[in-house]
Design a protein around this motif. Structure first.
Motif, PDB file in Angstrom:
ATOM      1  N   GLY A   9      12.314  28.540 103.744  1.00  0.00           N
ATOM      2  CA  GLY A   9      12.139  28.852 102.283  1.00  0.00           C
ATOM      3  C   GLY A   9      13.081  29.944 101.709  1.00  0.00           C
ATOM      4  O   GLY A   9      14.283  29.581 101.477  1.00  0.00           O
ATOM      5  N   GLY A  12      16.570  30.243 103.755  1.00  0.00           N
ATOM      6  CA  GLY A  12      17.225  29.239 103.576  1.00  0.00           C
ATOM      7  C   GLY A  12      17.711  28.910 101.987  1.00  0.00           C
ATOM      8  O   GLY A  12      18.983  28.212 101.918  1.00  0.00           O
ATOM      9  N   LYS A  14      18.533  30.792  99.680  1.00  0.00           N
ATOM     10  CA  LYS A  14      19.715  31.511  99.084  1.00  0.00           C
ATOM     11  C   LYS A  14      20.959  30.714  99.680  1.00  0.00           C
ATOM     12  O   LYS A  14      21.710  31.088  98.762  1.00  0.00           O
ATOM     13  N   PRO A 193      19.924  31.210 107.079  1.00  0.00           N
ATOM     14  CA  PRO A 193      19.349  32.699 107.850  1.00  0.00           C
ATOM     15  C   PRO A 193      17.807  32.575 107.512  1.00  0.00           C
ATOM     16  O   PRO A 193      17.243  33.444 106.898  1.00  0.00           O
ATOM     17  N   SER A 194      17.225  31.397 108.128  1.00  0.00           N
ATOM     18  CA  SER A 194      15.871  31.380 107.942  1.00  0.00           C
ATOM     19  C   SER A 194      15.206  31.543 109.538  1.00  0.00           C
ATOM     20  O   SER A 194      15.817  31.988 110.297  1.00  0.00           O
ATOM     21  N   ASN A 195      13.892  31.802 109.194  1.00  0.00           N
ATOM     22  CA  ASN A 195      13.159  32.342 110.459  1.00  0.00           C
ATOM     23  C   ASN A 195      13.184  30.986 111.858  1.00  0.00           C
ATOM     24  O   ASN A 195      12.824  29.804 111.539  1.00  0.00           O
ATOM     25  N   SER A 199      10.727  28.222 110.941  1.00  0.00           N
ATOM     26  CA  SER A 199      11.417  27.451 109.976  1.00  0.00           C
ATOM     27  C   SER A 199      12.544  26.513 110.625  1.00  0.00           C
ATOM     28  O   SER A 199      12.563  25.399 110.371  1.00  0.00           O
ATOM     29  N   PRO A 224      19.180  35.894 110.369  1.00  0.00           N
ATOM     30  CA  PRO A 224      18.444  36.352 109.457  1.00  0.00           C
ATOM     31  C   PRO A 224      18.173  37.635 109.585  1.00  0.00           C
ATOM     32  O   PRO A 224      17.395  38.596 109.145  1.00  0.00           O
ATOM     33  N   VAL A 231      15.148  40.724 106.419  1.00  0.00           N
ATOM     34  CA  VAL A 231      15.602  41.036 105.245  1.00  0.00           C
ATOM     35  C   VAL A 231      13.962  40.865 104.273  1.00  0.00           C
ATOM     36  O   VAL A 231      13.548  41.675 103.362  1.00  0.00           O
ATOM     37  N   THR A 287      26.255  39.999 104.944  1.00  0.00           N
ATOM     38  CA  THR A 287      25.302  38.897 105.018  1.00  0.00           C
ATOM     39  C   THR A 287      24.061  38.871 104.204  1.00  0.00           C
ATOM     40  O   THR A 287      23.314  38.107 104.166  1.00  0.00           O
ATOM     41  N   MET A 289      22.287  38.622 101.014  1.00  0.00           N
ATOM     42  CA  MET A 289      22.421  38.000  99.707  1.00  0.00           C
ATOM     43  C   MET A 289      21.698  38.621  98.475  1.00  0.00           C
ATOM     44  O   MET A 289      20.507  38.345  98.429  1.00  0.00           O
TER      45      MET A 289
END
Ligand code: GDP
Ligand code: FO1
Ligand code: CA
Length: 305
Positions: A9, A12, A14, A193-195, A199, A224, A231, A287, A289
């Motif tokens: 979510g 990803g 972003k 940078p997803s879980n 994810s 991430p 984050v 990194t 965003m």
């Protein structure tokens, strides 16, 4: 350049947005292990977040749902004694109602998602990881929880012992996902940078998907974890509970042997040598965003890397 991004979510979406802003010919393969059916409606949270982010509708501060949302539907659900721990906004509701109805009529989630994305003016392709139902289950000391119970109802405030992707044995990489990965013009696969656990792992667990990623193309992930913290969300807590280092090095160990490069935050420069020792290249940059220009810059640097 043609790229396939693997995404959950918020993290990803972003980077996927950044890749689209950077002019990439983008296909986003999205986790559907979060999907569930509150009040009988098919909600696909990570697809929703990617669709709303790429169409400019997203509520950025919240990380899910639509900006400027209203909640009359949920107020009335509450008065009528319905479940209120998972909130469907008035405008968001349209996506779930139409998706549910079209799935019941026999369309695939891939086709429905593609149609919604096109109607919202999204040029990138957004593909669910598969068309079969897969449900992420979270193992805890008190038993197994469906993902949204863990994430939203319990706000991730339980110890995690592992995961199970229920239904995954009956799933297969869709023709559309396989075709995107088999494209001879594909220049890279980017792991957003997803879980990593809830994810990216569900995507990679879809039978046939991992094998469809061409060996001849670079696979680059973006961490991430920045300075030992997520984050947003439970990634850091999961690394800790599962016995990994709570750092970009822990992420690197999880992906070692598969990715060729990891984009790591400048704040984690001290980890670079240990990460490279796992057999991957490291790009150090900012990194985090926050703005559209952060998203686009990180995407450009990742593409160049
Ligand atoms: P979810 O499905 O909504 O939980 O979203 P994802 O799995 O795609 O992304 C969650 C991860 O994104 C978390 O672990 C965050 O640490 C990470 N994340 C969110 N924003 C950023 C960011 O700006 N930079 C980086 N590097 N990671 C981010
Ligand atoms: N997250 C919440 O924390 N509370 C909610 O009420 C909620 C509703 C919701 C509705 C539609 C949707 O697409 C996502 C929604 N999310 C909500 C986000 C969400 O389910 C999680 O952030 C993820 O599944 C983790 O990726
Ligand atoms: Ca998710």
């Amino acid at each position: 350049s043609k790229v396939v991004a693997l995404a959950g979510g918020v993290g990803g979406a972003k980077l996927a947005h950044g890749l689209a802003l950077a002019g990439a010919d983008l296909t986003v393969v999205v986790n559907t292990g979060d999907d569930f059916r509150p009040m009988g409606l098919h909600v696909s949270p990570d697809i929703d977040t990617v669709v709303y982010t790429l169409s400019g509708l997203a509520n950025r501060a919240q990380g899910w749902g639509i900006e400027g949302e209203t909640w009359s539907f949920m107020e009335q659900v509450s008065r009528l004694g319905g479940p209120t721990w998972f909130n469907l906004g008035d405008r968001d509701l349209a996506m779930h109602v139409l998706r549910t109805q079209r799935l019941a009529a026999g369309e695939t989630l891939t086709a429905i998602t593609g149609d919604f994305a096109a109607r919202l003016g999204i040029a990138s392709r957004i593909l669910p990881m598969c068309d079969e139902a897969v449900a992420t289950m979270v193992r805890t000391p008190d038993g197994e929880l469906p993902f949204q119970d863990y994430f939203v109802r319990l706000r991730c405030a339980v110890t995690v012992e592992g995961f199970r992707f229920a239904g995954i044995d009956n799933a297969r990489a869709s023709d559309e996902v396989v075709a995107a990965l088999a494209d001879p013009d594909l220049s890279a696969v980017i792991v957003c940078p997803s879980n990593p656990f809830v994810s990216v792992d569900p995507i990679l667990s879809v039978p046939g998907l991992r094998a469809a990623i061409p060996k001849s193309r670079p696979i680059v992930a973006v961490s991430p974890i920045i300075a030992g913290q997520a984050v947003k969300g439970p990634a850091a807590a999961m690394l800790r509970d599962l016995g990994f280092d709570v750092s970009a090095l822990g992420v690197a160990r999880h992906y070692a042997g598969w990715i060729g490069g990891l984009v790591v935050d400048t704040r984690d420069e001290a980890l670079a040598a240990s990460i490279e020792a796992l057999g991957m290249k490291v790009l150090l940059t900012d990194t985090l965003m926050k703005t559209d220009s952060d998203r686009e810059r990180l995407a450009r640097e990742t593409l160049a890397f």
